[in-house]
Design a protein around this motif. Sequence first.
Motif, mmCIF file in Angstrom:
data_model
loop_
_atom_site.group_PDB
_atom_site.id
_atom_site.type_symbol
_atom_site.label_atom_id
_atom_site.label_comp_id
_atom_site.label_asym_id
_atom_site.label_seq_id
_atom_site.Cartn_x
_atom_site.Cartn_y
_atom_site.Cartn_z
ATOM 1 N N GLU A 59 59.572 56.501 33.451
ATOM 2 C CA GLU A 59 58.538 56.771 34.362
ATOM 3 C C GLU A 59 57.626 58.020 33.847
ATOM 4 O O GLU A 59 58.236 58.998 33.775
ATOM 5 N N ARG B 222 64.693 58.164 33.697
ATOM 6 C CA ARG B 222 65.046 58.428 34.836
ATOM 7 C C ARG B 222 66.218 57.392 35.298
ATOM 8 O O ARG B 222 66.310 56.472 34.642
ATOM 9 N N VAL C 11 66.111 56.525 43.116
ATOM 10 C CA VAL C 11 66.012 57.405 42.069
ATOM 11 C C VAL C 11 67.034 58.748 42.174
ATOM 12 O O VAL C 11 67.221 59.417 43.365
ATOM 13 N N THR D 275 67.666 61.122 45.417
ATOM 14 C CA THR D 275 66.636 61.757 46.036
ATOM 15 C C THR D 275 65.841 60.909 46.959
ATOM 16 O O THR D 275 66.294 59.908 47.494
ATOM 17 N N ASP D 276 64.789 61.208 47.425
ATOM 18 C CA ASP D 276 64.125 60.249 48.632
ATOM 19 C C ASP D 276 63.045 59.252 47.883
ATOM 20 O O ASP D 276 62.212 58.548 48.507
ATOM 21 N N ILE D 277 63.164 59.435 46.524
ATOM 22 C CA ILE D 277 62.065 58.386 45.680
ATOM 23 C C ILE D 277 62.793 57.206 45.426
ATOM 24 O O ILE D 277 63.857 56.826 45.455
ATOM 25 N N ARG D 278 61.940 55.967 45.905
ATOM 26 C CA ARG D 278 62.263 54.746 45.742
ATOM 27 C C ARG D 278 61.196 53.903 44.786
ATOM 28 O O ARG D 278 59.965 54.097 44.875
ATOM 29 N N ARG D 279 61.702 53.268 44.027
ATOM 30 C CA ARG D 279 60.853 52.391 43.015
ATOM 31 C C ARG D 279 61.069 51.134 42.925
ATOM 32 O O ARG D 279 62.191 50.714 42.828
#
Length: 257
Positions: A9, A14, A25, A37-41
Amino acid sequence: MTKWICFEEDGQERIGILEDEQIIVHNGDLFDDPTPTDIRRPLDAVRLLPPCRPSKVIALWNNFRQLAAKLAVPEPEEPLYLLKAISSITAPGAVICRPQAYDGKVVYEGERGIVIGRRLRNATETQAADGIFGYTCVNDITAAEIISRDKTFAQWARAKSFDGFGPFGPVIATDLDPMSLHVRTELNGMERQNYPLEDMIFPPASLISALSRDMTLLPGDLICCGTSLGVGSIKEASNSISVTIDGIGTLSNTFTQ
């Protein structure tokens, strides 16, 4: 069961956990308690990388009873293995090209891979089992005619170490029964291999214990468990090859002549 994945990314590598085609993530080192983390992909929105970076790739030979019987060779008393070059590693989905220096037979070998999670040296089988991080899919591609080209020296490492000849992934799956699964390989949509992992001569804990008496195993090291019946040639100009292990996933690559 947890499925760890690695992706690129913004030019950076990552890691994350795959759940329902979404990547959660994580930050930190894969083998040292990474934090979510609060990140989604979305899975289909990222470029996958090999799920870890081994310091070495160890590949087994003659580790399945059915294949040993077909080849009419005795089952070994200790693991038989070779080291495969790190530069052979490539990602899930990558296009693998025939080496310019070789025009002979190339074969696929669908396998289960073991990923080491902690430093192991002279490990007992219990310590070895505790040191397994997880399992992945491997295609141990081989330039078959190189192995016996020189009658005085079997060239296993050379035959298996061309660039791209070591795809694995797409995930590392943890917390599953390593002996209850099957490995299935498809070439251009046709099933060519379907064999049970319970047929292994050296199951994971005893295999890793033995290897750790020869060399120190480090987090991320990849042990390719060997293959069984159904190995065959890759013949078409462009070929799709997939290795599937239920509970882990499907490793897919393209091989071009």
